[in-house]
Scaffold this active site. Structure first.
Site, PDB file in Angstrom:
ATOM      1  N   ASP A   1       2.757  -5.082  -6.844  1.00 17.66           N
ATOM      2  CA  ASP A   1       1.472  -4.657  -7.127  1.00 17.66           C
ATOM      3  C   ASP A   1       0.828  -5.746  -8.166  1.00 17.66           C
ATOM      4  OD1 ASP A   1      -0.625  -3.024  -7.708  1.00 17.66           O
ATOM      5  OD2 ASP A   1      -0.084  -1.625  -9.148  1.00 17.66           O
TER       6      ASP A   1
ATOM      7  N   ASN B   1      -1.829  -7.859  -7.033  1.00 17.50           N
ATOM      8  CA  ASN B   1      -2.356  -9.025  -6.134  1.00 17.50           C
ATOM      9  C   ASN B   1      -3.985  -9.311  -6.620  1.00 17.50           C
ATOM     10  OD1 ASN B   1       0.091  -9.422  -4.983  1.00 17.50           O
ATOM     11  ND2 ASN B   1      -0.450  -8.406  -2.870  1.00 17.50           N
TER      12      ASN B   1
ATOM     13  N   HIS C   1      -3.714 -11.456  -2.097  1.00 18.33           N
ATOM     14  CA  HIS C   1      -2.774 -10.641  -1.109  1.00 18.33           C
ATOM     15  C   HIS C   1      -2.092 -11.979  -0.344  1.00 18.33           C
ATOM     16  CE1 HIS C   1      -4.011  -6.969  -1.794  1.00 18.33           C
ATOM     17  NE2 HIS C   1      -4.991  -7.010  -1.185  1.00 18.33           N
TER      18      HIS C   1
ATOM     19  N   SER D   1       0.574   0.809   2.193  1.00 18.71           N
ATOM     20  CA  SER D   1       0.852   2.440   1.911  1.00 18.71           C
ATOM     21  C   SER D   1      -0.092   3.245   2.833  1.00 18.71           C
ATOM     22  CB  SER D   1       0.655   3.065   0.544  1.00 18.71           C
ATOM     23  OG  SER D   1      -0.494   3.084   0.368  1.00 18.71           O
TER      24      SER D   1
ATOM     25  N   GLU E   1      -1.857   5.348   2.020  1.00 23.74           N
ATOM     26  CA  GLU E   1      -3.321   5.450   1.291  1.00 23.74           C
ATOM     27  C   GLU E   1      -4.013   4.238   1.422  1.00 23.74           C
ATOM     28  OE1 GLU E   1      -0.298   6.580  -0.025  1.00 23.74           O
ATOM     29  OE2 GLU E   1      -0.759   8.632   0.319  1.00 23.74           O
TER      30      GLU E   1
ATOM     31  N   LEU F   1      21.225 -10.224   5.102  1.00 32.28           N
ATOM     32  CA  LEU F   1      20.313  -9.514   4.188  1.00 32.28           C
ATOM     33  C   LEU F   1      19.415  -8.583   5.184  1.00 32.28           C
ATOM     34  CD1 LEU F   1      18.635  -9.085   1.487  1.00 32.28           C
ATOM     35  CD2 LEU F   1      17.088 -10.850   2.367  1.00 32.28           C
TER      36      LEU F   1
ATOM     37  N   ARG G   1       8.497  -2.418 -10.217  1.00 28.47           N
ATOM     38  CA  ARG G   1       7.010  -2.457  -9.784  1.00 28.47           C
ATOM     39  C   ARG G   1       6.428  -3.463 -10.821  1.00 28.47           C
ATOM     40  NH1 ARG G   1       3.157   2.559  -8.637  1.00 28.47           N
ATOM     41  NH2 ARG G   1       1.212   1.173  -8.394  1.00 28.47           N
TER      42      ARG G   1
ATOM     43  N   ARG H   1       4.169   4.028 -12.368  1.00 27.78           N
ATOM     44  CA  ARG H   1       4.125   5.010 -11.258  1.00 27.78           C
ATOM     45  C   ARG H   1       5.084   4.916  -9.932  1.00 27.78           C
ATOM     46  NH1 ARG H   1      -1.316   4.001 -12.398  1.00 27.78           N
ATOM     47  NH2 ARG H   1      -1.415   2.582 -10.647  1.00 27.78           N
TER      48      ARG H   1
ATOM     49  N   SER I   1       4.052   5.977  -6.738  1.00 31.47           N
ATOM     50  CA  SER I   1       2.927   5.964  -5.760  1.00 31.47           C
ATOM     51  C   SER I   1       3.439   6.506  -4.222  1.00 31.47           C
ATOM     52  CB  SER I   1       2.407   4.542  -5.810  1.00 31.47           C
ATOM     53  OG  SER I   1       1.798   4.391  -6.982  1.00 31.47           O
TER      54      SER I   1
ATOM     55  N   GLU J   1      17.763   3.170 -10.695  1.00 27.92           N
ATOM     56  CA  GLU J   1      17.161   2.535 -12.021  1.00 27.92           C
ATOM     57  C   GLU J   1      15.827   1.910 -11.937  1.00 27.92           C
ATOM     58  OE1 GLU J   1      19.339   2.494 -15.022  1.00 27.92           O
ATOM     59  OE2 GLU J   1      20.620   3.700 -14.028  1.00 27.92           O
TER      60      GLU J   1
END
Ligand code: FPP
Length: 235
Positions: free
Chosen positions: A15, A17, A32, A60, A62, A126, A183, A189, A191, A202
């Site tokens: 979050d 950007n 971005h 997302s 949304e 990975l 985050r 949040r 989200s 955690e």
């Protein structure tokens, strides 16, 4: 050098950007672009951390409601990422998987995703999981519908449905639950991100904007995680 950690999986909400760009008098899409560059940076850092799974919230359900320009720019960044980073992904033995509603994506992106997933499927250092057109409530609903269908087809009875079976109906069926959620940008949040999977995760919140979130902070969070005692609701 790989470090020792019990952490298998880190999930990140990338979050900030937009705010990062605004502070510099630049358009949100510039933020971005820097954010996408940082995806490459953090993926490299992950290899050093010894953590085997990284899930990134790239777009997302949304986010489709953002301006047409911003949605187009984000989708273009994703195309560029898949085209330009493919070589490095393969050279670094990274497996890529995508979670989310694929039908919503442009045809060419769906195709690219399929190719990258298939080509990288055997890579083992990975697993990079990209949440794209992803919403956790939608994922859970989709799993519930699958369970109902199985019951209607008499393949299971309602009492057969366990935590394990339900987990196997989610997009994340092949991926362990996250040990760490990060985050960035100071928001605290979830989200609509991995609601089922985060049950015992955690949580770490940092004020750093995503384009500025670097390797040192990542390793610092893993270090803090290593000292936290997890009890999973037991004593
Ligand atoms: C949140 O910042 C970030 C996003 C909605 C998109 C994240 C996407 C990327 C980092 C780039 C593309 C990803 C890949 C995997 C190539 P925001 O716009 O909500 O920031 P703000 O809260 O400051 O407005």
């Amino acid at each position: 050098m790989m470090s020792d950690t019990l952490c298998k999986h880190i999930a990140i909400i990338m979050d900030g950007n937009g705010r990062w760009a605004k502070k510099r008098g630049m358009p949100r899409t510039f933020g971005h672009k820097k954010g996408a560059e940082n995806v490459v940076n953090i993926t490299r850092a992950m290899k050093e951390s010894g953590v085997k799974y990284l899930t990134l919230y790239a777009f997302s359900t949304e986010n489709w409601q953002r301006s047409q320009d911003e949605v187009t720019a984000l989708m273009q960044l994703l195309r560029d990422y898949l085209d330009k980073e493919f070589k490095e992904i393969m050279e670094n033995n990274v497996r890529i998987v995508f979670i989310g509603e694929r039908d919503m994506l442009a045809e060419d992106i769906q195709q690219k995703i399929k190719t990258v997933e298939a080509e990288s499927a055997g890579n083992t250092d990975l697993t990079l999981c990209i949440a794209l057109s992803y919403g956790s409530r939608q994922e859970i609903l989709c799993a519930a519908k699958k369970a109902m269908t199985l019951a209607l087809e008499k393949k299971i009875s309602p009492n057969d449905l366990s935590v394990e079976m339900f987990s196997s109906l989610l997009y994340t069926k092949d991926i362990p639950n996250p040990d760490i959620l990060i985050r960035t940008s100071g928001e605290q949040r979830i989200s609509n991100y991995l609601l089922w999977q985060l049950a015992y995760t955690e949580l770490f919140f940092t004020n750093t904007m995503w384009p500025d979130f670097g390797k040192d902070e990542l390793l610092d969070i893993i270090e803090k995680f290593n000292t936290r005692e997890r009890r999973y609701g037991k004593n």
